[in-house]
Design a protein around this motif. Structure first.
Motif, PDB file in Angstrom:
ATOM      1  N   MET A  92      -3.557  16.298   4.356  1.00  0.00           N
ATOM      2  CA  MET A  92      -2.787  15.284   2.796  1.00  0.00           C
ATOM      3  C   MET A  92      -3.647  14.660   2.040  1.00  0.00           C
ATOM      4  O   MET A  92      -4.706  14.229   2.731  1.00  0.00           O
ATOM      5  CB  MET A  92      -1.556  14.639   2.878  1.00  0.00           C
ATOM      6  CG  MET A  92      -0.353  15.554   2.510  1.00  0.00           C
ATOM      7  SD  MET A  92       0.772  15.881   1.466  1.00  0.00           S
ATOM      8  CE  MET A  92       0.575  14.262   0.661  1.00  0.00           C
ATOM      9  N   PRO A  93      -4.913  14.819   0.661  1.00  0.00           N
ATOM     10  CA  PRO A  93      -6.019  13.620   0.460  1.00  0.00           C
ATOM     11  C   PRO A  93      -5.430  12.876   0.691  1.00  0.00           C
ATOM     12  O   PRO A  93      -4.267  12.354   0.554  1.00  0.00           O
ATOM     13  CB  PRO A  93      -6.004  15.045  -0.937  1.00  0.00           C
ATOM     14  CG  PRO A  93      -4.760  15.490  -1.213  1.00  0.00           C
ATOM     15  CD  PRO A  93      -4.251  15.699  -0.456  1.00  0.00           C
ATOM     16  N   PRO A  94      -6.674  11.647   1.298  1.00  0.00           N
ATOM     17  CA  PRO A  94      -6.383  10.304   1.127  1.00  0.00           C
ATOM     18  C   PRO A  94      -6.261   9.958  -0.391  1.00  0.00           C
ATOM     19  O   PRO A  94      -7.023  10.201  -0.301  1.00  0.00           O
ATOM     20  CB  PRO A  94      -7.272  10.254   2.158  1.00  0.00           C
ATOM     21  CG  PRO A  94      -7.885  11.102   2.406  1.00  0.00           C
ATOM     22  CD  PRO A  94      -7.515  12.683   2.084  1.00  0.00           C
ATOM     23  N   VAL A  95      -6.090   8.595  -0.127  1.00  0.00           N
ATOM     24  CA  VAL A  95      -5.976   8.217  -1.108  1.00  0.00           C
ATOM     25  C   VAL A  95      -8.141   7.419  -1.295  1.00  0.00           C
ATOM     26  O   VAL A  95      -8.131   7.573  -2.842  1.00  0.00           O
ATOM     27  CB  VAL A  95      -5.287   6.629  -1.453  1.00  0.00           C
ATOM     28  CG1 VAL A  95      -5.621   5.853  -0.640  1.00  0.00           C
ATOM     29  CG2 VAL A  95      -4.953   6.137  -2.971  1.00  0.00           C
ATOM     30  N   PHE A  96      -7.908   7.269  -0.993  1.00  0.00           N
ATOM     31  CA  PHE A  96      -9.580   6.193  -0.734  1.00  0.00           C
ATOM     32  C   PHE A  96     -10.310   7.545   0.504  1.00  0.00           C
ATOM     33  O   PHE A  96      -9.793   7.823   1.022  1.00  0.00           O
ATOM     34  CB  PHE A  96      -9.874   4.790   0.464  1.00  0.00           C
ATOM     35  CG  PHE A  96      -9.221   4.110  -0.216  1.00  0.00           C
ATOM     36  CD1 PHE A  96      -8.971   3.187  -1.420  1.00  0.00           C
ATOM     37  CD2 PHE A  96      -7.977   4.051   0.452  1.00  0.00           C
ATOM     38  CE1 PHE A  96      -8.256   2.402  -1.675  1.00  0.00           C
ATOM     39  CE2 PHE A  96      -6.976   2.572   0.105  1.00  0.00           C
ATOM     40  CZ  PHE A  96      -7.383   2.017  -1.227  1.00  0.00           C
ATOM     41  N   PRO A  97     -11.573   7.537  -0.158  1.00  0.00           N
ATOM     42  CA  PRO A  97     -12.939   9.494   0.350  1.00  0.00           C
ATOM     43  C   PRO A  97     -13.299   8.913   1.233  1.00  0.00           C
ATOM     44  O   PRO A  97     -13.373   7.322   1.750  1.00  0.00           O
ATOM     45  CB  PRO A  97     -13.570   9.480  -1.252  1.00  0.00           C
ATOM     46  CG  PRO A  97     -13.474   7.661  -1.721  1.00  0.00           C
ATOM     47  CD  PRO A  97     -12.031   7.237  -1.917  1.00  0.00           C
ATOM     48  N   GLY A  98     -12.782   9.547   2.265  1.00  0.00           N
ATOM     49  CA  GLY A  98     -13.738   8.788   3.811  1.00  0.00           C
ATOM     50  C   GLY A  98     -15.586   8.372   3.326  1.00  0.00           C
ATOM     51  O   GLY A  98     -15.979   9.477   2.343  1.00  0.00           O
TER      52      GLY A  98
ATOM     53  N   ILE B 227       2.660   4.495   0.759  1.00  0.00           N
ATOM     54  CA  ILE B 227       2.882   6.036   1.538  1.00  0.00           C
ATOM     55  C   ILE B 227       1.188   6.671   1.186  1.00  0.00           C
ATOM     56  O   ILE B 227       1.158   7.169   1.893  1.00  0.00           O
ATOM     57  CB  ILE B 227       3.553   6.752   0.997  1.00  0.00           C
ATOM     58  CG1 ILE B 227       3.616   8.581   1.667  1.00  0.00           C
ATOM     59  CG2 ILE B 227       3.189   7.418  -1.001  1.00  0.00           C
ATOM     60  CD1 ILE B 227       4.766   8.614   2.634  1.00  0.00           C
ATOM     61  N   CYS B 228       0.706   6.310   0.237  1.00  0.00           N
ATOM     62  CA  CYS B 228      -0.340   6.784   0.420  1.00  0.00           C
ATOM     63  C   CYS B 228      -1.729   6.673   0.721  1.00  0.00           C
ATOM     64  O   CYS B 228      -2.615   6.777   0.784  1.00  0.00           O
ATOM     65  CB  CYS B 228      -0.744   7.238  -1.510  1.00  0.00           C
ATOM     66  SG  CYS B 228      -1.526   4.903  -2.431  1.00  0.00           S
ATOM     67  N   THR B 229      -1.512   5.395   1.606  1.00  0.00           N
ATOM     68  CA  THR B 229      -2.999   4.845   2.156  1.00  0.00           C
ATOM     69  C   THR B 229      -2.432   5.547   3.853  1.00  0.00           C
ATOM     70  O   THR B 229      -3.446   5.385   4.726  1.00  0.00           O
ATOM     71  CB  THR B 229      -2.249   3.373   2.816  1.00  0.00           C
ATOM     72  OG1 THR B 229      -0.844   3.024   3.452  1.00  0.00           O
ATOM     73  CG2 THR B 229      -2.739   2.236   1.277  1.00  0.00           C
ATOM     74  N   ARG B 230      -1.265   6.306   3.808  1.00  0.00           N
ATOM     75  CA  ARG B 230      -1.579   7.386   5.284  1.00  0.00           C
ATOM     76  C   ARG B 230      -3.038   7.958   5.634  1.00  0.00           C
ATOM     77  O   ARG B 230      -3.940   8.439   4.282  1.00  0.00           O
ATOM     78  CB  ARG B 230      -0.415   8.177   5.135  1.00  0.00           C
ATOM     79  CG  ARG B 230       0.974   7.945   5.378  1.00  0.00           C
ATOM     80  CD  ARG B 230       1.724   8.674   5.405  1.00  0.00           C
ATOM     81  NE  ARG B 230       1.139  10.095   3.410  1.00  0.00           N
ATOM     82  CZ  ARG B 230       2.311  10.876   4.178  1.00  0.00           C
ATOM     83  NH1 ARG B 230       2.639  11.094   4.529  1.00  0.00           N
ATOM     84  NH2 ARG B 230       1.359  11.615   2.910  1.00  0.00           N
TER      85      ARG B 230
ATOM     86  N   GLY C 220       0.625  -1.334  -0.071  1.00  0.00           N
ATOM     87  CA  GLY C 220       0.156   0.765  -0.015  1.00  0.00           C
ATOM     88  C   GLY C 220       0.552   1.273  -0.015  1.00  0.00           C
ATOM     89  O   GLY C 220       0.080   2.283  -0.306  1.00  0.00           O
TER      90      GLY C 220
END
Lengths: 467, 389
Positions: A313-319, A253-256, A251
């Motif tokens: 930072m924009p997360p990879v999955f929308p909340g 870095i972008c899964t932070r 996953g």
């Protein structure tokens, strides 16, 4: 017969292979992964923590040895070896010219990571670009590279390396560098290391692995069984709270999820369990993995309201999004009444002063346990968002004990021709905690040391053979 | 700070949970998906302008996607450096996703709209244009000469094709090409709400276009072609092509001035300005397209949109034929084959001009507009205040 065989295919392995080859040794590099997945966890890295006494190309101001050392001492709580740590720190101040010669490009801190502009040199394109550059350089210099080459065992003779075994195949060499990573991808081992908690759960079953699926720890286990001296605890690792929807492996870095300090974090019972505003997120992200790991079901929920949007930072999955708090609770599968009560208690306890996310501001809670000590603002502005969090293991710290020559030890005695670098020995320097970019500093420093000494050991071995 | 709060409130209106627009095409949605992943990673920020432009946004609507797609130079650096590229399940391939949308934007913004379809039938378009161009000039030749090969006429090509005929024909077709591309790029420009072009922004964009700044990889070693190694040859061959084309164009322009202002009709001496410019340009226009074709044939299959290769290669072939026939005219202008060589050259040039607004040439125009937009945008404050580790 090869002078040096390097087992592994990430940063430390490549540094070792390049250094050994540069001294004239013949080198074979065995990467367990296929070519498309080469580079181990290094392909997910992005920077190198660098000591420097004055501004240096992409690095601003200064980051002196002492400050670096104090930072390391603080995050490890003293679980480090000062001599080896200082070796890494000093090496980080002068390794970058060598890295550049092998095609690595640096760039200033990325947007959204400006707080590291002083301490960390970023790889242009990230770790995979670095790995690609090293492989190209290694090929050009004549390092033999084999992919899909997972080593099962070594042939050892009284602490001396003799040969590598891959299935039926036996590859003898004069010296060997182990740089095959930690055991974080080995689910069984993680399960055993974390054990069973008081609720009868096996916490590691709910962990995600941020990096490669190829770090099975086969060689680490072999070395431990073979009597090599070890360092570090098997349950210690770089462990971050990441989006629960992240893939099981890689996953990266972008899964932070970077909004923890802007809201509150709940467990499965919709209760808060830690001060979300204890310190700046960059200084706290590395503790939240373990915090979530200790919660029931090893899951947490970061809850924010519309005021936080655009501030992280924009997360990879929308909340998960809802216009009311009860609706958000339902969508997250949390007990509605408990959720609303927790948020109401928190909201009532907020003492909002002058909100400022760039300083440790005066917005805090009173009479709430646990307190939120900074950036505490009521969750009152719809829409509300929730992100489920899981512990994400970056790499494990259990490793082999080394000296300043990166030699593997057996019963306190260094092996004459077996060396180790990277995650397999990072625990010597990093017993617990984490500092951004130090994994690559350790891998680069000890990879280069291991490669140099392996080549030297191979030359001495040749002399012995000649004699 | 007050202004910042306003901007943050605006950002808060963005809906993170639902797609930006229901009208996105599949290719546009793929760029949106990929950009969402890239925006959470950002490792590639140093390579080019696409990623810094991306960080000015937290969601990607149709116009943003069109803008970013045309800002992408398909250098490939981010594909080879990507930890999420296939075989990773995220399957991030920025150059390919961008290329597909780029191809679509050329059609979408084309004028007249009906002719936008020609971009998607590029092989047929080039074939018909070339056949038409050649047929036209061979017929004109037969109309004046009644035979294709004949006595040398000392390089006097107006003996074959009257100057005014040529000026009218090419003026009309070229004028239409300029008009069609101009309308198309204007529509694109308006849709991406560019903001005000200041002097420095225009100067920077011009520099980035003329130097092909974003084919240098961000580190000066160039872009990727066949694999993860960098090469400056794509940039160099583009320069040969572009400046070769400009020199040829300048040769024609100078000759036109000679003809009308100075009353000096062709042919011109080998050492004259039009012939020198044309020769230098012609050689550049041989080397450049030949090199680009070679690189195109060796391009990594995952880099770019395979469906657009016919368009790429058709345009390259027309450029190569333009220079080859032009140099052949120069070489053979005192021979009996002059007439047919000239007809071939003019036919090819006619095909090139006619297809300018409906082929690969458009990439330079739309790319330039996107670069100007970036030069404007980067001078505006980023309205997002994002922080992370």
């Amino acid at each position: 017969m090869f002078d040096v065989v390097v087992i592994g295919g990430g940063n430390a392995a490549l540094c070792a292979a390049l250094m050994a080859r540069e001294t004239g040794a013949s080198v074979l590099l065995l990467e367990a992964a296929p070519r498309a997945w080469r580079g181990g966890n290094s392909q997910h890295t992005r920077n190198l923590r660098c000591m420097h006494d004055a501004p240096q190309d992409v690095l601003v101001e200064a980051y002196p040895e002492e400050e670096y050392w104090q930072d390391l001492l603080r995050v490890t709580g003293g679980l480090t070896d000062e001599a080896l740590a200082r070796l890494v720190i000093q090496a980080s101040s002068h390794c970058r010219d060598w890295m550049r010669r092998h095609g690595v490009h640096f760039q200033p801190s990325l947007s959204g990571a400006l707080h590291t502009a002083r301490t960390n040199a970023f790889f242009m394109g990230g770790g995979k670009a670095l790995v690609n550059a090293y492989y190209r350089s290694a090929e050009r210099l004549g390092v033999q590279i084999r992919y899909d080459a997972a080593v099962d065992a070594l042939e050892l003779e009284d602490g001396r390396f003799v040969a590598v075994r891959l299935g039926e195949e036996r590859i003898p060499a004069r010296a060997c560098v182990l740089a095959a990573g930690g055991f974080e991808s080995n689910r069984e081992w993680l399960r055993e290391a974390w054990g069973q908690n008081d609720n009868g759960e096996w916490p590691a079953d709910n962990f995600l692995i941020r990096g490669t699926r190829f770090n099975q720890g086969t060689l680490l286990k072999f070395m431990i069984d073979a009597g090599a001296d070890t360092v570090g605890e098997p349950s210690q690792s770089h462990c971050v709270a990441i989006d629960a929807r992240a893939p099981l492996y890689d996953g990266g870095i972008c899964t932070r999820v970077d909004c923890v300090s802007l809201g509150i974090v709940l467990n499965r019972h919709a209760e808060r369990f830690y001060d979300e505003g204890e310190d700046f997120w960059p200084k706290r992200y590395a503790i939240w993995g373990r915090l979530v790991a200790r919660q029931p079901g090893q899951i947490g929920y970061s809850i924010i309201d519309a005021k936080a949007i655009g501030r992280f930072m924009p997360p990879v999955f929308p909340g998960v999004k809802a216009d009311t708090l009860p609706e958000l609770a339902r969508r997250l599968g949390l007990d509605e009444a408990a959720f609303v009560r927790t948020v109401a208690d928190y909201n009532a306890a907020c003492r909002v002063g002058r909100f400022n996310h760039t300083v440790l501001d005066d917005c805090h809670t009173t009479g709430l346990t646990p307190a939120k000590t900074h950036w505490a603002r009521p969750l009152d502005t719809p829409p509300f968002y929730g992100y489920a969090l899981r512990p994400g293991i970056t790499f494990t710290y259990l490793g082999l004990k080394v000296d300043a020559h990166a030699a593997v030890h057996f019963g306190g005695r260094p092996s004459p021709n077996l060396f180790v670098a990277g995650e397999m020995m990072a625990g010597n320097v990093l017993g617990q905690g984490y500092l951004a970019g130090i994994g690559m500093s350790i891998g680069t420093a000890f990879g280069r040391i291991a490669g140099t000494h392996a080549a030297q050991a191979a030359r001495q071995g040749t002399h012995h053979e000649a004699a | 700070m007050k202004q910042l709060d306003v901007l943050i409130r605006e950002a808060g209106r963005f809906d993170l949970a639902t797609p930006a627009s229901t009208t996105l095409t599949d290719n546009e949605a793929e760029v949106g998906r990929v950009m969402q992943i890239c925006n959470a990673c950002r490792y590639c920020e140093g390579f080019c302008a696409v990623f810094p432009a991306m960080t000015h946004r937290i969601e990607f609507e149709k116009a943003d996607i069109h803008y970013l797609a045309n800002l992408c130079h398909n250098c490939g650096a981010c594909l080879h450096a990507c930890q999420y590229a296939p075989p990773h399940e995220f399957a991030v391939n920025v150059p390919q996703a961008m290329a597909k949308v780029r191809g679509q934007t050329y059609s979408d913004y084309a004028w007249p709209p009906a002719l936008g379809a020609l971009y998607r039938r590029s092989g047929l378009t080039v074939a018909l244009a070339l056949a038409g161009g050649l047929a036209l000039f061979l017929m004109l030749l037969l109309g004046t000469r009644a035979e294709l090969l004949g006595q040398p006429l000392g390089g006097d090509f107006y003996a074959f094709f009257p100057h005014n005929t040529l000026a009218l024909l090419f003026g009309a077709v070229f004028g239409f090409a300029v008009l069609a591309l101009g309308v198309g790029v204007s529509r694109f420009w308006r849709s991406i709400t560019p903001g005000e072009a200041t002097g420095p922004a225009v100067a920077e964009a011009t520099h980035d276009v003329l130097r092909l700044k974003y084919l240098d990889g961000g580190h000066g070693e160039g872009c990727n072609n066949a694999d993860d190694a960098f090469t400056l040859w794509r940039r160099r061959f583009h320069h040969f092509t572009f400046y070769g084309f400009l020199a040829c164009f300048a040769a024609t322009a100078v000759a036109t001035l000679y003809h009308y202002l100075l009353g000096m009709p062709a042919p011109y001496a080998l050492t004259s300005l039009p012939v020198l410019l044309g020769s230098i340009g012609g050689v550049g226009l041989l080397i450049g397209p030949a090199g680009l074709l070679w690189l195109n044939l060796r391009r990594h299959p995952a880099q770019g949109d395979a469906a657009q290769k016919p368009m790429d290669r058709g345009f390259i072939a027309l450029l190569l034929l333009t220079s080859a026939t032009g140099l052949a005219v120069l070489a053979g202008r005192n021979s009996g084959a002059m007439g047919v060589l000239l007809a071939a050259h003019l036919g090819v040039v006619m095909a090139l001009f006619a297809t300018l607004p409906y082929g690969k040439f458009a990439h330079g125009i739309y790319r330039s507009a996107a670069l100007l937009k970036w030069a404007i945008e980067k001078r505006q404050p980023n309205r997002l205040s994002l922080g992370s580790d």
